[in-house]
Design an enzyme around this catalytic site. Structure first.
Site, PDB file in Angstrom:
ATOM      1  N   CYS A   1       0.841  -1.194   0.000  1.00 38.63           N
ATOM      2  CA  CYS A   1       0.000   0.000   0.000  1.00 38.63           C
ATOM      3  C   CYS A   1       0.877   1.246   0.000  1.00 38.63           C
ATOM      4  CB  CYS A   1      -0.918   0.011   1.227  1.00 38.63           C
ATOM      5  SG  CYS A   1      -2.026   1.440   1.267  1.00 38.63           S
TER       6      CYS A   1
ATOM      7  N   CYS B   1      -0.385   4.387   0.404  1.00 39.49           N
ATOM      8  CA  CYS B   1      -1.026   5.542   1.048  1.00 39.49           C
ATOM      9  C   CYS B   1      -0.106   6.142   2.099  1.00 39.49           C
ATOM     10  CB  CYS B   1      -2.382   5.162   1.644  1.00 39.49           C
ATOM     11  SG  CYS B   1      -2.315   4.454   3.298  1.00 39.49           S
TER      12      CYS B   1
ATOM     13  N   CYS C   1      -0.603   4.521   6.206  1.00 38.05           N
ATOM     14  CA  CYS C   1      -0.143   3.212   6.692  1.00 38.05           C
ATOM     15  C   CYS C   1       1.283   3.286   7.243  1.00 38.05           C
ATOM     16  CB  CYS C   1      -0.178   2.171   5.571  1.00 38.05           C
ATOM     17  SG  CYS C   1      -1.825   1.584   5.150  1.00 38.05           S
TER      18      CYS C   1
END
Length: 190
Positions: free
Chosen positions: A49, A51, A54
């Site tokens: 991920c 993003c 996180c």
């Protein structure tokens, strides 16, 4: 071309897949009284991920994150060291106040993912968890400071590693979210 560190468990080939994952104990990075979280049962949708919310290990550009039913996730040691990182976020990420490691993140609000907790499988005591199967929110690493000129190389590296890069979630998960929303809004029958 020199590609940045995506995540150590993805590029170093340290992790080998375990399709029969039965959960285990997640441990934070503290050497003294680490937080321990028990995951009873398997995990799903393991992915890289990009993003900016996180938790990522030092030097990594992406996190590795999966989900488990929240009812299967429980803090078993040093829970007093946990605090929610952002109480306004959909995912209530509980992080260790001492080392900063995100230990679990339940979705408690009404959402397609309500009842699931996000976890970082590399924190399992045992290296027996399913390998990531895709990369999500890849372009979001630009928001975290990655130069846009690196994006083609990052996507190529993911593909070379067998992980399809997406700028959202995988098509199956996006279909699930859209179906949940359509049923909630009444545009699709229950």
């Amino acid at each position: 071309m020199n590609v940045r560190l995506l995540h150590p468990s993805i590029q170093s080939d340290v992790h080998k897949s375990d399709s029969d994952n039965i959960g285990g104990i997640l441990v934070c990075k503290c050497s003294d009284k680490p937080v321990k979280v028990k995951v009873s049962g398997g995990i799903a949708h393991n992915h890289a991920c990009g993003c900016t919310k996180c938790w990522k290990p030092a030097g990594a550009t992406f996190s590795v994150v999966a989900v488990a039913p929240t009812e299967n996730v429980s803090v078993i040691e040093s829970g007093d060291k946990l605090a929610v990182v952002d109480e306004t976020a959909l995912i209530q990420r509980y992080a260790c106040k001492a080392c900063g490691t995100h230990m679990h993140g339940p979705v408690e609000r009404e959402h397609a993912f309500q009842g699931l907790s996000f976890i970082h499988p590399e924190l399992f005591e045992r290296d027996s968890w399913p390998q990531p199967t895709f990369a999500a929110f890849v372009s979001s690493v630009i928001e975290g400071g990655v130069d846009p000129s690196e994006m083609d190389g990052i996507r190529i590296e993911f593909k070379n590693l067998g992980l399809e890069p997406y700028d959202c979630l995988s098509p199956g998960l996006m279909d699930y979210v859209a179906t949940w929303t359509a049923k909630k809004n009444g545009t699709l029958g229950q």
